[in-house]
Write a protein that holds these residues in place. Sequence first.
Motif, PDB file in Angstrom:
ATOM      1  N   HIS A  15       0.815  -1.217   0.000  1.00 60.64           N
ATOM      2  CA  HIS A  15       0.000   0.000   0.000  1.00 60.64           C
ATOM      3  C   HIS A  15       0.851   1.271   0.000  1.00 60.64           C
ATOM      4  N   LEU A  16       2.160   1.103   0.081  1.00 61.22           N
ATOM      5  CA  LEU A  16       3.087   2.242   0.095  1.00 61.22           C
ATOM      6  C   LEU A  16       4.206   1.992  -0.915  1.00 61.22           C
ATOM      7  N   PRO A  17       3.917   2.133  -2.195  1.00 62.32           N
ATOM      8  CA  PRO A  17       4.892   1.764  -3.227  1.00 62.32           C
ATOM      9  C   PRO A  17       6.183   2.584  -3.220  1.00 62.32           C
ATOM     10  N   GLU A  18       6.190   3.750  -2.601  1.00 63.00           N
ATOM     11  CA  GLU A  18       7.398   4.577  -2.540  1.00 63.00           C
ATOM     12  C   GLU A  18       8.400   4.053  -1.507  1.00 63.00           C
ATOM     13  N   TRP A  19       7.971   3.129  -0.657  1.00 60.73           N
ATOM     14  CA  TRP A  19       8.779   2.694   0.483  1.00 60.73           C
ATOM     15  C   TRP A  19       9.373   1.315   0.237  1.00 60.73           C
ATOM     16  N   GLU A  20      10.581   1.086   0.819  1.00 61.90           N
ATOM     17  CA  GLU A  20      11.263  -0.209   0.745  1.00 61.90           C
ATOM     18  C   GLU A  20      11.668  -0.629   2.151  1.00 61.90           C
ATOM     19  N   TYR A  21      11.803  -1.933   2.340  1.00 59.11           N
ATOM     20  CA  TYR A  21      12.239  -2.454   3.636  1.00 59.11           C
ATOM     21  C   TYR A  21      13.637  -3.046   3.506  1.00 59.11           C
ATOM     22  N   TYR A  22      14.551  -2.559   4.333  1.00 59.30           N
ATOM     23  CA  TYR A  22      15.882  -3.157   4.478  1.00 59.30           C
ATOM     24  C   TYR A  22      16.521  -2.577   5.733  1.00 59.30           C
ATOM     25  N   ALA A  85       4.448   6.656   8.075  1.00 59.06           N
ATOM     26  CA  ALA A  85       4.698   6.601   6.625  1.00 59.06           C
ATOM     27  C   ALA A  85       3.460   7.035   5.846  1.00 59.06           C
ATOM     28  N   LYS A  86       2.277   6.602   6.282  1.00 59.17           N
ATOM     29  CA  LYS A  86       1.039   7.002   5.604  1.00 59.17           C
ATOM     30  C   LYS A  86       0.811   8.501   5.740  1.00 59.17           C
ATOM     31  N   ALA A  87       1.084   9.042   6.911  1.00 53.28           N
ATOM     32  CA  ALA A  87       0.939  10.488   7.115  1.00 53.28           C
ATOM     33  C   ALA A  87       1.923  11.246   6.223  1.00 53.28           C
ATOM     34  N   ILE A  88       3.137  10.747   6.114  1.00 56.69           N
ATOM     35  CA  ILE A  88       4.150  11.376   5.257  1.00 56.69           C
ATOM     36  C   ILE A  88       3.694  11.345   3.801  1.00 56.69           C
ATOM     37  N   GLU A  89       3.186  10.221   3.361  1.00 57.55           N
ATOM     38  CA  GLU A  89       2.684  10.102   1.989  1.00 57.55           C
ATOM     39  C   GLU A  89       1.593  11.136   1.721  1.00 57.55           C
TER      40      GLU A  89
END
Length: 96
Positions: A15-22, A85-89
């Motif tokens: 649901h947050l395509p701009e974000w990555e996990y690492y 992250a959702k608020a930032i988006e």
Amino acid sequence: MSKLTEQDIEKKLLHLPEWEYYDDAIHAEFEFENFKDCFSAMSRIAFECEALNHHPSWSNEYNVLTISLSTHDAGGVTNKDFQLAKAIEYIVEPEE
């Protein structure tokens, strides 16, 4: 707040395509027209961070804002990171 599993994180990232996990955090990079627009977004994000009592690791270079979110107390990513992250988006890329 408990740390999310990698599977839960990957599912939420759909649901947050701009974000990555690492590196035990979720990360995003946003590019703006200019420094003023970037700094303006950072200021608006700062108010949201204070309201949530959750603060990112972030930096900006001219018109690029780089953000990493992780809940240090939990040792990784939690729902609190996704809430921010959702608020930032919403701040960075408001719905038209």
